[in-house]
Design a protein around this motif. Sequence first.
Motif, PDB file in Angstrom:
ATOM      1  N   LEU A  13       0.741  -1.279   0.132  1.00 13.32           N
ATOM      2  CA  LEU A  13      -0.019   0.283   0.153  1.00 13.32           C
ATOM      3  C   LEU A  13       0.904   1.137   0.103  1.00 13.32           C
ATOM      4  O   LEU A  13       0.146   2.143  -0.882  1.00 13.32           O
ATOM      5  CB  LEU A  13      -1.108  -0.312   1.521  1.00 13.32           C
ATOM      6  N   ALA A  14       1.577   0.945   0.718  1.00  8.10           N
ATOM      7  CA  ALA A  14       2.858   2.276   1.190  1.00  8.10           C
ATOM      8  C   ALA A  14       3.422   2.530  -0.342  1.00  8.10           C
ATOM      9  O   ALA A  14       3.839   3.895  -0.612  1.00  8.10           O
ATOM     10  CB  ALA A  14       3.550   2.266   1.799  1.00  8.10           C
ATOM     11  N   TYR A  17       0.731   4.139  -3.220  1.00  8.46           N
ATOM     12  CA  TYR A  17       0.750   5.600  -2.560  1.00  8.46           C
ATOM     13  C   TYR A  17       1.752   6.383  -3.352  1.00  8.46           C
ATOM     14  O   TYR A  17       1.566   7.374  -3.560  1.00  8.46           O
ATOM     15  CB  TYR A  17       0.445   6.036  -1.543  1.00  8.46           C
ATOM     16  N   TYR A  20       1.551   6.758  -7.080  1.00  9.79           N
ATOM     17  CA  TYR A  20       0.879   7.731  -7.142  1.00  9.79           C
ATOM     18  C   TYR A  20       1.062   9.178  -7.369  1.00  9.79           C
ATOM     19  O   TYR A  20       1.015   9.719  -8.450  1.00  9.79           O
ATOM     20  CB  TYR A  20      -0.499   7.313  -6.202  1.00  9.79           C
TER      21      TYR A  20
END
Length: 108
Positions: A13-14, A17, A20
């Motif tokens: 997830l990091a 992120y 993105y």
Amino acid sequence: MVSIWIVKSLLVLALLYLAYIDWRTFCLPNAITFPLIFLGITFNLISDLRLTTVSSALIGALLGYTSLWALNAGYRLLKNRNGIGMGDAKLLAALGAWLGWGALPSIL
């Protein structure tokens, strides 16, 4: 087994992120990459669920950063401008801290 899955999921997830942020701004903020390096080394140091040995994590962080730094330094000598951002080097250092130096060739 579930807790290592949670750790790996949080790492993914990091990274998503960061992908993105990089896509939108072409910048990887130190506020995220530095803690990822620190957390990777710390996790492999104190956790029983470690993903690699502590020495491999430390070498991975060092090699991850210095390999891209050296590549950029060589490019800068040839072209008088940066070829790669140092955020990428810090991200590779973070991945080396989490996964160890042996994973770096596959990551690249």
